[in-house]
Design a protein around this motif. Structure first.
Motif, PDB file in Angstrom:
ATOM      1  N   UNK A 169       0.851  -1.189   0.000  1.00 32.25           N
ATOM      2  CA  UNK A 169       0.000   0.000   0.000  1.00 32.25           C
ATOM      3  C   UNK A 169       0.889   1.242   0.000  1.00 32.25           C
ATOM      4  N   UNK A 170       1.519   1.481  -1.141  1.00 34.89           N
ATOM      5  CA  UNK A 170       2.438   2.608  -1.275  1.00 34.89           C
ATOM      6  C   UNK A 170       2.647   2.893  -2.754  1.00 34.89           C
ATOM      7  N   UNK A 171       2.919   4.143  -3.141  1.00 32.99           N
ATOM      8  CA  UNK A 171       3.228   4.462  -4.541  1.00 32.99           C
ATOM      9  C   UNK A 171       4.536   3.818  -4.969  1.00 32.99           C
ATOM     10  N   UNK A 172       4.656   3.493  -6.241  1.00 34.09           N
ATOM     11  CA  UNK A 172       5.869   2.850  -6.754  1.00 34.09           C
ATOM     12  C   UNK A 172       7.102   3.712  -6.514  1.00 34.09           C
ATOM     13  N   UNK A 173       6.983   5.020  -6.698  1.00 32.61           N
ATOM     14  CA  UNK A 173       8.132   5.896  -6.480  1.00 32.61           C
ATOM     15  C   UNK A 173       8.602   5.853  -5.031  1.00 32.61           C
ATOM     16  N   UNK A 174       7.646   5.782  -4.091  1.00 32.21           N
ATOM     17  CA  UNK A 174       8.010   5.712  -2.680  1.00 32.21           C
ATOM     18  C   UNK A 174       8.738   4.407  -2.368  1.00 32.21           C
ATOM     19  N   UNK A 175       8.290   3.303  -3.003  1.00 35.40           N
ATOM     20  CA  UNK A 175       8.959   2.015  -2.787  1.00 35.40           C
ATOM     21  C   UNK A 175      10.374   2.058  -3.356  1.00 35.40           C
ATOM     22  N   UNK A 176      10.520   2.626  -4.539  1.00 40.74           N
ATOM     23  CA  UNK A 176      11.850   2.753  -5.149  1.00 40.74           C
ATOM     24  C   UNK A 176      12.762   3.619  -4.277  1.00 40.74           C
ATOM     25  N   UNK A 177      12.236   4.724  -3.774  1.00 42.80           N
ATOM     26  CA  UNK A 177      13.037   5.591  -2.910  1.00 42.80           C
ATOM     27  C   UNK A 177      13.479   4.875  -1.640  1.00 42.80           C
ATOM     28  N   UNK A 178      12.633   3.966  -1.152  1.00 41.89           N
ATOM     29  CA  UNK A 178      12.985   3.221   0.059  1.00 41.89           C
ATOM     30  C   UNK A 178      14.190   2.318  -0.158  1.00 41.89           C
ATOM     31  N   UNK A 179      14.429   1.934  -1.415  1.00 39.95           N
ATOM     32  CA  UNK A 179      15.601   1.115  -1.745  1.00 39.95           C
ATOM     33  C   UNK A 179      16.844   1.962  -2.030  1.00 39.95           C
ATOM     34  N   UNK A 180      16.659   3.223  -2.327  1.00 38.71           N
ATOM     35  CA  UNK A 180      17.784   4.028  -2.821  1.00 38.71           C
ATOM     36  C   UNK A 180      18.158   5.205  -1.920  1.00 38.71           C
ATOM     37  N   UNK A 181      17.305   5.547  -0.961  1.00 38.35           N
ATOM     38  CA  UNK A 181      17.605   6.639  -0.036  1.00 38.35           C
ATOM     39  C   UNK A 181      18.154   6.046   1.257  1.00 38.35           C
ATOM     40  N   UNK A 182      19.404   6.324   1.606  1.00 36.53           N
ATOM     41  CA  UNK A 182      20.017   5.703   2.804  1.00 36.53           C
ATOM     42  C   UNK A 182      19.212   5.936   4.079  1.00 36.53           C
ATOM     43  N   UNK A 183      18.636   7.126   4.222  1.00 32.27           N
ATOM     44  CA  UNK A 183      17.877   7.436   5.428  1.00 32.27           C
ATOM     45  C   UNK A 183      16.655   6.533   5.551  1.00 32.27           C
ATOM     46  N   UNK A 184      15.958   6.312   4.426  1.00 27.86           N
ATOM     47  CA  UNK A 184      14.776   5.443   4.445  1.00 27.86           C
ATOM     48  C   UNK A 184      15.195   3.981   4.535  1.00 27.86           C
ATOM     49  N   UNK A 185      16.229   3.610   3.811  1.00 34.92           N
ATOM     50  CA  UNK A 185      16.710   2.224   3.790  1.00 34.92           C
ATOM     51  C   UNK A 185      17.039   1.730   5.195  1.00 34.92           C
ATOM     52  N   UNK A 186      17.613   2.609   5.991  1.00 37.94           N
ATOM     53  CA  UNK A 186      18.018   2.224   7.350  1.00 37.94           C
ATOM     54  C   UNK A 186      16.824   1.891   8.238  1.00 37.94           C
TER      55      UNK A 186
ATOM     56  N   UNK B 292      17.398  -9.056  -6.320  1.00 36.79           N
ATOM     57  CA  UNK B 292      16.746  -8.277  -7.370  1.00 36.79           C
ATOM     58  C   UNK B 292      15.387  -7.815  -6.855  1.00 36.79           C
ATOM     59  N   UNK B 293      15.128  -6.508  -6.977  1.00 37.12           N
ATOM     60  CA  UNK B 293      13.833  -5.934  -6.622  1.00 37.12           C
ATOM     61  C   UNK B 293      13.203  -5.340  -7.868  1.00 37.12           C
ATOM     62  N   UNK B 294      12.075  -5.912  -8.303  1.00 35.80           N
ATOM     63  CA  UNK B 294      11.317  -5.386  -9.437  1.00 35.80           C
ATOM     64  C   UNK B 294      10.067  -4.697  -8.902  1.00 35.80           C
ATOM     65  N   UNK B 295       9.884  -3.436  -9.281  1.00 35.61           N
ATOM     66  CA  UNK B 295       8.830  -2.592  -8.731  1.00 35.61           C
ATOM     67  C   UNK B 295       7.851  -2.232  -9.845  1.00 35.61           C
ATOM     68  N   UNK B 296       6.565  -2.546  -9.627  1.00 34.62           N
ATOM     69  CA  UNK B 296       5.552  -2.303 -10.651  1.00 34.62           C
ATOM     70  C   UNK B 296       4.346  -1.628 -10.022  1.00 34.62           C
ATOM     71  N   UNK B 297       3.974  -0.456 -10.549  1.00 36.13           N
ATOM     72  CA  UNK B 297       2.805   0.245 -10.028  1.00 36.13           C
ATOM     73  C   UNK B 297       1.537  -0.366 -10.602  1.00 36.13           C
ATOM     74  N   UNK B 298       0.631  -0.782  -9.713  1.00 29.30           N
ATOM     75  CA  UNK B 298      -0.653  -1.339 -10.121  1.00 29.30           C
ATOM     76  C   UNK B 298      -1.751  -0.274 -10.102  1.00 29.30           C
ATOM     77  N   UNK B 299      -1.737   0.528  -9.060  1.00 26.72           N
ATOM     78  CA  UNK B 299      -2.647   1.653  -8.900  1.00 26.72           C
ATOM     79  C   UNK B 299      -1.836   2.799  -8.306  1.00 26.72           C
ATOM     80  N   UNK B 300      -2.382   4.009  -8.242  1.00 28.33           N
ATOM     81  CA  UNK B 300      -1.602   5.129  -7.706  1.00 28.33           C
ATOM     82  C   UNK B 300      -0.947   4.852  -6.353  1.00 28.33           C
ATOM     83  N   UNK B 301      -1.651   4.127  -5.481  1.00 29.27           N
ATOM     84  CA  UNK B 301      -1.095   3.840  -4.162  1.00 29.27           C
ATOM     85  C   UNK B 301      -0.926   2.341  -3.905  1.00 29.27           C
TER      86      UNK B 301
END
Length: 375
Positions: free
Chosen positions: A19-36, A107-116
């Protein structure tokens, strides 16, 4: 424990709808602050992260586990597709020997199904052994739950859902006793190593070798019941890695187990191999069906019980007595063979209440203990 596989072809694959936007999920993998905040299973804590976010770039994550021991993950980015894919090599350096097996691939594959709503497909490939894969499966499951929390946009709930309330495998009472005997850390480690939500190949093989198990159920009032279930070797069917099924044969007519299943669904299966001195538990939700396709497999079955697996774990075998099978019960129904009637159905005490199919068995016997092999 599974043998080492020199080809490193054991893998873990998981698909989750978050239950999250695809961009937010991607950022969680690439932003050190969120990743931690999420890439730390159980009681682990991340202490530092360095990322060189480009193909061929290096990353390193350092932390301490629930025992306070340091560990690290590191590797190289193999592929990065902005917003949709991250692939990286993965090397563990820490106190868990089963994970110190060299390089694998995440490997993390991220696919948006709906906006959230986002579908995250995670694979952890080129692992060396099944025990390593099971540890990672448990760890990634915990991490993905945290990932949804940090990436999601839904407001916090005032009341946790049932699944959230039971996120911890152990109850509060079990935790208090663990603390009393200073075994909480051991319990957490055993949960990570032994407990998983599906059957491995070894688990499935173990179940199909058995000709008996003990079934725990509870009624709507919370009263537990434990029943012995027996059949021919292999009478429990492994439908798939998350489902097992077994027959409900003609019994004493009380239908305690299937009645409880119809009320509360929850079951616990305990398999004990007395010859090998081994045991395994399966916990899950069950339903009873009188028209299940598996009826063709079970001659003489009245109903089929299917169990959707929630937890599987192997227990310490030290107190399992070593015994050998003399013979399987002659009462197990077999095709083209007349099934003998149990002696207790010839008791005078039940002669007037036998169902119509058993009316020809009416008798006048009076020794209850003898008919139940207690006398």
């Amino acid at each position: 424990m599974a043998a080492r596989n020199g080809n490193k072809n054991v893998s873990v694959a998981m698909v989750r709808k978050l239950n999250a936007p695809a961009r937010a999920v991607y950022n969680a993998w690439t932003d050190p602050t969120i990743l931690a905040k999420w890439l730390a299973p159980g009681a682990d804590t991340v202490t530092s992260i360095t990322l060189d976010l480009r193909k061929g770039g290096r990353y390193r994550l350092e932390g301490v586990n629930g025992d306070g021991k340091p560990y690290a993950f590191s590797g190289t980015y193999i592929d990065i597709v902005d917003g949709s894919r991250i692939a990286m090599s993965w090397v563990y350096d820490g106190p868990v020997p089963a994970l110190r097996t060299g390089s694998s691939i995440v490997v993390a594959d991220i696919k948006q199904l709906k906006p959230d709503i986002t579908e995250l497909t995670l694979t952890h490939e080129k692992l060396s052994a099944r025990d390593e894969a099971e540890i990672y499966r448990v760890s990634w499951t915990e991490c993905m739950g945290k990932l949804e929390c940090v990436a999601g946009t839904a407001p916090p709930k005032s009341e946790p859902s049932i699944s959230e309330k039971h996120a911890d495998f152990y109850s509060d009472s079990q935790r208090r006793i663990q603390d009393r005997f200073e075994t909480r850390k051991l319990a957490d480690r055993l949960e990570a190593v032994l407990i998983h939500d599906h059957l491995s190949a070894v688990d499935a093989a173990f179940i199909t070798r058995q000709n008996m198990f003990f079934l725990a159920t509870a009624d709507a009032y919370g009263q537990p019941n434990c029943s012995y279930k027996g059949g021919a070797r292999g009478f429990v069917t492994v439908v798939d890695e998350r489902t097992v099924a077994f027959p409900d044969y003609n019994g004493n007519g009380m239908h305690l187990s299937v009645g409880n299943i119809n009320e509360t669904n929850k079951v616990g299966l305990l398999f004990v191999d007395f010859e090998r001195q081994a045991r395994m538990r399966v916990l899950g939700s069950a339903h009873v069906d009188e028209n299940d396709p598996l009826f063709e497999r079970y001659h003489g079955a009245q109903m089929i019980v299917r169990v959707s697996i929630e937890s599987v774990f192997t227990n310490c075998p030290r107190y399992v007595h070593k015994m050998q099978l003399v013979e399987e019960s002659t009462f197990v129904p077999k095709a083209n063979v007349e099934t003998p009637a149990p002696s207790w159905k010839r008791l005078g005490a039940v002669a007037d209440v036998l169902p119509e199919d058993d009316s020809h068995l009416k008798g006048t016997d009076t020794d209850l203990n003898k008919t139940l092999n207690k006398g």
